[in-house]
Design an enzyme around this catalytic site. Sequence first.
Site, mmCIF file in Angstrom:
data_model
loop_
_atom_site.group_PDB
_atom_site.id
_atom_site.type_symbol
_atom_site.label_atom_id
_atom_site.label_comp_id
_atom_site.label_asym_id
_atom_site.label_seq_id
_atom_site.Cartn_x
_atom_site.Cartn_y
_atom_site.Cartn_z
ATOM 1 N N ARG A 216 0.642 -1.368 -0.147
ATOM 2 C CA ARG A 216 -0.082 -0.035 -0.082
ATOM 3 C C ARG A 216 0.742 1.168 0.063
ATOM 4 O O ARG A 216 0.655 2.253 -0.726
ATOM 5 C CB ARG A 216 -0.789 0.049 1.180
ATOM 6 C CG ARG A 216 -1.733 1.424 1.378
ATOM 7 C CD ARG A 216 -2.471 1.357 2.545
ATOM 8 N NE ARG A 216 -3.507 0.454 2.989
ATOM 9 C CZ ARG A 216 -4.861 0.663 2.292
ATOM 10 N NH1 ARG A 216 -5.183 1.639 1.938
ATOM 11 N NH2 ARG A 216 -5.524 -0.368 2.675
ATOM 12 N N ARG B 200 -5.731 -5.190 16.141
ATOM 13 C CA ARG B 200 -5.481 -3.414 15.811
ATOM 14 C C ARG B 200 -5.225 -3.154 17.345
ATOM 15 O O ARG B 200 -4.261 -2.284 17.530
ATOM 16 C CB ARG B 200 -6.752 -2.697 15.276
ATOM 17 C CG ARG B 200 -6.854 -3.421 13.705
ATOM 18 C CD ARG B 200 -8.010 -2.701 13.305
ATOM 19 N NE ARG B 200 -7.975 -1.407 12.809
ATOM 20 C CZ ARG B 200 -7.270 -1.042 11.857
ATOM 21 N NH1 ARG B 200 -6.616 -1.477 11.025
ATOM 22 N NH2 ARG B 200 -7.179 0.465 11.426
ATOM 23 N N ASP C 195 -9.518 2.030 -0.285
ATOM 24 C CA ASP C 195 -9.692 0.735 -0.213
ATOM 25 C C ASP C 195 -10.641 0.565 -1.193
ATOM 26 O O ASP C 195 -11.349 1.453 -1.816
ATOM 27 C CB ASP C 195 -10.184 0.223 1.078
ATOM 28 C CG ASP C 195 -9.336 0.109 2.256
ATOM 29 O OD1 ASP C 195 -7.921 0.060 1.930
ATOM 30 O OD2 ASP C 195 -9.678 0.496 3.390
ATOM 31 N N GLU C 196 -10.289 -0.661 -1.962
ATOM 32 C CA GLU C 196 -11.388 -0.949 -3.043
ATOM 33 C C GLU C 196 -12.999 -0.723 -2.932
ATOM 34 O O GLU C 196 -13.739 -0.614 -3.851
ATOM 35 C CB GLU C 196 -11.133 -2.183 -3.593
ATOM 36 C CG GLU C 196 -11.485 -3.493 -2.577
ATOM 37 C CD GLU C 196 -10.701 -4.904 -3.001
ATOM 38 O OE1 GLU C 196 -11.180 -5.167 -4.139
ATOM 39 O OE2 GLU C 196 -9.803 -5.485 -2.112
ATOM 40 N N ASP C 197 -13.297 -1.053 -1.509
ATOM 41 C CA ASP C 197 -14.782 -1.074 -1.270
ATOM 42 C C ASP C 197 -15.085 0.429 -0.689
ATOM 43 O O ASP C 197 -16.242 0.572 0.119
ATOM 44 C CB ASP C 197 -15.102 -2.046 -0.368
ATOM 45 C CG ASP C 197 -14.410 -2.218 0.937
ATOM 46 O OD1 ASP C 197 -13.255 -1.302 1.039
ATOM 47 O OD2 ASP C 197 -14.439 -2.967 1.786
ATOM 48 N N GLU D 91 -1.366 -1.541 8.969
ATOM 49 C CA GLU D 91 -0.602 -0.644 8.266
ATOM 50 C C GLU D 91 -1.098 0.795 8.181
ATOM 51 O O GLU D 91 -0.323 1.821 8.607
ATOM 52 C CB GLU D 91 -0.562 -1.008 6.879
ATOM 53 C CG GLU D 91 0.257 -1.973 6.373
ATOM 54 C CD GLU D 91 0.359 -2.108 4.760
ATOM 55 O OE1 GLU D 91 1.175 -2.062 4.152
ATOM 56 O OE2 GLU D 91 -0.884 -2.614 4.268
ATOM 57 N N ASP D 92 -2.405 0.956 8.431
ATOM 58 C CA ASP D 92 -2.874 2.207 8.568
ATOM 59 C C ASP D 92 -2.643 2.961 9.963
ATOM 60 O O ASP D 92 -2.613 4.091 9.924
ATOM 61 C CB ASP D 92 -4.475 2.221 8.115
ATOM 62 C CG ASP D 92 -5.185 1.207 9.096
ATOM 63 O OD1 ASP D 92 -4.681 0.380 9.479
ATOM 64 O OD2 ASP D 92 -6.554 1.308 8.861
#
Length: 723
Positions: free
Chosen positions: A526, A676, A542-544, A630-631
């Site tokens: 990413r 998370r 994100d793709e969605d 990652e975020d």
Amino acid sequence: MQAKRRYLLVFVVAFLTFWYFGGYHMRHDEELLFDTDALSEYVNINIIQTGYLVRDTERFPKDDRKHCRMETCFDFSKCEKDFKVYVYPPEDSSVPSPSYLKLLNNLDIILPILKKACIFVLNVDTLDRDRLSNDYVRNMQSRLQRLPHWNNGLNHVIFNLYSGTWPNYTENDLDFDYGKAILAKASMSENHVRAGFDISIPLFHKIHPAKGGEQGSTSANNFPLEKTYLLAFKGKRYVHGIGSDTRNSLYHLHNKKDIIMVTTCRHGKSWKDMKDERCDEDNKEYDKYEYETLLHNSTFCLVPRGRRLGSFRFLEALQAGCIPVLLSNSWALPFSQVINWNKAAVWADERLLLQVPHVIRSMTPNKILQLRQQTQILWDRYFSSIEKIVFTTLEIIRERLPKQPVQDGTVWNNFPGALVTLPEFSDYDKDFPFYIDKNENMGFTAVIYCQLGLPLVSNSPLYRLVNHVGRSKYVSKILIVWSSEKRPVSKNRWPGLPLHVPLHIIQPSVNANSGNEPTKMSISQRFYNYKEIQTEAILSLDEDTVLTTDEIDFAFIVWKQFPDRIVGYPGRSHYWDDSKSTWGYTSKWTNDYSIVLTGAAFYHRYYNHLYMEWLSPLLHKTVEQSQNCEDILMNFLVSHVTRRPPVKVTQRKQYKEQASAGAWSPWNDPDHFIQRQTCLNTFAAVFGYMPLLRSNLRLDPVLFKDPVSNKRKKYRRIELVGS
């Protein structure tokens, strides 16, 4: 005629003298241009001119270590490939002082492999060389001789806070021969520091934090120009010995109104036997004032020398936003090679003590404000933790090496500082998010991360997202990073997609297997520095993700006002859980947030470089093992660099397509949230503190939901988005 000849002869001699000595110094300033291959020849010639015989292991006789310079007492060949630090393993069961352990823990992660080392650091505690101290390490000379790579100190850095002992506290008395080692030392004088070689560091307390550190006490919104006291000092005074003259004279300035100078001789075991006629009166006055109150309620704080030139009060004043008034003649200020202390401190002469009030009373309010603001920048960037002190020392050494990029004084003395402005990224200031020009023609690159492998058919979530992004008037390029195992459909086969910008589909897993991409691709697909990204701004999606074109355009306009921050839609928060003594992570909506997820957010491409090249491998490993977070790590990174929170825009809460019944998604996996929360605590442990900062700021378009005609509003469709 003869007089003219004499004048001419004097002029020629003066010119040749300046050319020989002055010209040499000019060449010395340009030494970074030299090739390391030619450097040994240059050094040999230079030393032969001074009358010394050069050998492979001993370029200077021991008695002439004071003449050391980088060209004569440093092996540049060890640093040709990279700047790496090696810490010796402990040779016995002795435990260093807590301060030295903090220092070593910051260095240990840099390099555990000896043969790649450029710089060597001792594992023997050298911070306190006062023979009367409990931390004093004996037999230091024999310990050094047993080190296999000591080589008379070549390429070694020795950290020291205290040298000498009562009654003289001799500055250069370390009680061992440090040879050609670079001294990173507190309380150095201008007479003893070897210019361009040694480094003056600040004196710090044993409780000084290892990493992170507290922010300065003065915030940008809390700058009362006139504080309770103009000038203050509270501390010990010495009735005899070195340093006594300066502090014993401070009572002349004490007016009990706006200048508070209180001292005590009530310290040491035999103070009653040595007290003078003023001690009792001074002690009574001393007890009337509380130190922290004086520190935070004074515009200027006096920093007089103690037994040594340096003082703990120097860092204490910086943190408090109290302008230091330095009363320590010939003190080489910490990191003065790169820091312009004229912008943050006031020099006073110990011999002209009575002039100090006049000097500071004559300063303009604008000057006082500038000085106070600069104390906060310097404290936060270079002094708030031992980690920053150590890394600043190493950065100064690195910049002295041939072929290494050098940062100018503007970078060093302005936010966010040289430690997080990596010169290998760019040699142009405007390429960094901290100095970016707000160009009206600026565009962004949309990076859509696909790991679910959603179908690429008309009206699918990914199709709609690309369509909305492509309609933005600011988009320059769309980059689809296809991380799913499913095979993507070619962009040419997408039905009826009206795009006026280039679209690229990248399959990192395929490219990595073919050997075309660097191995660093495995760290993050990413946040990888793809060559297709040419703009400063990146829209991470994100793709969605569900965003309209208006929302994208508005968020980009906001980002241009905050180019050093993450600006986006999905807000999250961290909190401290007292019952578990851990950090907690929540997606519940409250009145504040500390994280903006990169599933729908803008940020500067420089943070991709920092993420890939600068973060600790331990952090990357945590993300790799969890396949998550990652975020969150990117939010940690940006908040750590800027010491500012992210920025949330508009009221949208739901930013993803709802998964169909029975469909699996990582976002609704119960383990996803637990991972998370674990990541949050791991990241905080590695950073050494919690860098995330809370904010209750939300930016909406002008006239948002105001009862006026919709035609007067620029972003009309944003109000139609459900909250």
